[in-house]
Design a protein around this motif. Structure first.
Motif, PDB file in Angstrom:
ATOM      1  N   PHE A 108     -20.198  -5.412  44.831  1.00  0.00           N
ATOM      2  CA  PHE A 108     -19.480  -6.551  44.272  1.00  0.00           C
ATOM      3  C   PHE A 108     -18.150  -6.082  43.693  1.00  0.00           C
ATOM      4  N   VAL A 151     -16.123  -1.035  41.289  1.00  0.00           N
ATOM      5  CA  VAL A 151     -16.962  -2.111  41.813  1.00  0.00           C
ATOM      6  C   VAL A 151     -18.306  -2.066  41.083  1.00  0.00           C
ATOM      7  N   LYS A 187     -25.712  -3.849  48.085  1.00  0.00           N
ATOM      8  CA  LYS A 187     -24.619  -4.802  47.905  1.00  0.00           C
ATOM      9  C   LYS A 187     -23.533  -4.168  47.031  1.00  0.00           C
ATOM     10  N   GLN A 201     -22.383  -7.071  51.673  1.00  0.00           N
ATOM     11  CA  GLN A 201     -23.842  -7.101  51.582  1.00  0.00           C
ATOM     12  C   GLN A 201     -24.454  -6.596  52.879  1.00  0.00           C
ATOM     13  N   GLU A 243     -28.260  -2.114  38.910  1.00  0.00           N
ATOM     14  CA  GLU A 243     -26.836  -2.398  39.030  1.00  0.00           C
ATOM     15  C   GLU A 243     -26.023  -1.335  38.292  1.00  0.00           C
ATOM     16  N   ARG A 295     -15.896 -14.694  43.764  1.00  0.00           N
ATOM     17  CA  ARG A 295     -16.730 -13.493  43.764  1.00  0.00           C
ATOM     18  C   ARG A 295     -16.766 -12.943  45.184  1.00  0.00           C
ATOM     19  N   ARG A 296     -16.358 -11.690  45.326  1.00  0.00           N
ATOM     20  CA  ARG A 296     -16.310 -11.036  46.637  1.00  0.00           C
ATOM     21  C   ARG A 296     -17.340  -9.920  46.681  1.00  0.00           C
ATOM     22  N   SER A 297     -18.014  -9.796  47.833  1.00  0.00           N
ATOM     23  CA  SER A 297     -19.037  -8.752  47.962  1.00  0.00           C
ATOM     24  C   SER A 297     -19.198  -8.329  49.405  1.00  0.00           C
TER      25      SER A 297
END
Length: 347
Positions: free
Chosen positions: A138, A63, A136, A125, A75, A121-123
């Motif tokens: 992702f 991820v 978060k 949060q 990130e 796009r899946r996340s």
């Protein structure tokens, strides 16, 4: 007039390209309230239990982890693992994703599915009590969708309301001094055997990080020019010095350990765009930069730390130590010693 969830979605439809944080601030919302408005429209409200969230994160496979504050975004691509829970503090400790987490600030959580031009796009949060982003996660192409789908059911809360109440944002504590304790601060600083002791004794002496840095003076701290944090990044990239880059907020600190290679400036932002690691730093938000030397049983630990005008810690950099594959602290320390200082009387 208070915006309804439908109002928020309509405004967002007219302004789809703004970053979530910027859109929320423009309309006097928190980012969590913006997401909550889409509950039932690609957003599921879930339990913010850190132990359960980390179990899901480990199961997802590769991820991208994101932690930010108002001035810096960090990130990292990798896998969650080696999670260690705790009521006050928890951690994920590995080379790919390295986190220090404070569960009391994990107050609101969502699973988000957003259709983009290049696919879904899946996340996951997580936000604090004020609705500011804490952490978060992702998903990537190789992430396990079966784990995702199971978590949507297992972690879903009983209340799936698009309305979300948040608390007022706690302001940043400015530099905090206790002039009567400066000599005690210097004496305790000189006896440190672990750099983590610093926060404990400075708090006991009535000071915070920035206040202690301003008070203790050389040889322990040295004020640098505001551009020094960018110079440190640039020199580390040029000389191949492996570094640790810390970025965080009240609920999470995220750490990169390794090289920084590809720097690209864009307007006020300095960006590191490396395989597996991106950093986005607002240089125009930096008001103070300090070099701090903290003794430890394994030798001095030298940092370069950037603060904004309110005293918020934006980012910290260190040389990688012997706990990682490469001990670049000697080269880092020599480089930091050459960074330009700012000779100025502090109030």
């Amino acid at each position: 007039m208070k915006l309804t969830a439908a109002d928020i979605r309509a405004l967002r439809a007219d302004d789809p390209k703004s970053r979530e944080r910027d859109f929320a601030e423009k309309h006097k919302l928190s980012e969590a309230q913006l997401l909550a408005a889409y509950t039932g429209h690609g957003v599921t409200r879930i339990k913010s239990d850190i132990d359960k969230l980390m179990a899901v994160a480990e199961g997802l496979g590769e991820v991208m982890a994101l932690t930010r504050n108002a001035s810096c975004v960090h990130e990292k691509v990798g896998r969650y693992g080696n999670y260690r829970g705790g009521g006050h503090a928890a951690m994920v400790f590995n080379r790919e994703i390295d986190l220090r987490m404070f569960p009391s600030h994990w107050q609101h959580a969502f699973m988000v599915e957003k259709q983009l031009d290049n696919g879904m796009r899946r996340s996951i949060q997580v936000f604090d009590a004020a609705g500011d982003a804490v952490h978060k996660i992702f998903l990537r192409e190789s992430s396990d969708l079966n784990v995702w789908k199971s978590a949507q059911v297992a972690l879903s809360t009983d209340v799936q309301s698009p309305e979300l109440s948040v608390e007022p944002r706690v302001p940043t504590e400015p530099a905090k001094y206790a002039p009567e304790n400066v000599e005690n601060l210097r004496e305790r600083w000189s006896r440190m055997t672990d750099s983590h002791q610093f926060m404990m004794f400075s708090k006991k002496l009535g000071m915070n990080r920035l206040g202690a840095y301003r008070c203790v003076g050389e040889p322990w701290t040295r004020r640098l020019r505001p551009e020094a944090i960018n110079q440190a990044l640039t020199l580390a990239a040029q000389d191949g010095i492996q570094v640790m880059v810390f970025v965080g907020n009240r609920g999470c600190i995220q750490i990169h350990s390794g090289p920084v290679q590809n720097l690209r400036s864009m307007g006020p932002w300095q960006n590191v765009l490396d395989p597996g690691f991106d950093l986005h730093l607002r240089l125009d938000h930096i008001a103070e930069v300090w070099s701090a030397t903290k003794p430890s049983a394994k030798g001095d630990v030298v940092s370069v730390e950037a603060f904004d005008k309110d005293g918020m810690l934006i980012a910290m950099m260190f040389g990688t130590g012997p706990e990682w594959d490469v001990n670049d602290r000697p080269r880092w320390d020599a480089m930091v010693a050459e960074l330009p200082g700012l000779q100025e009387e502090m109030a």
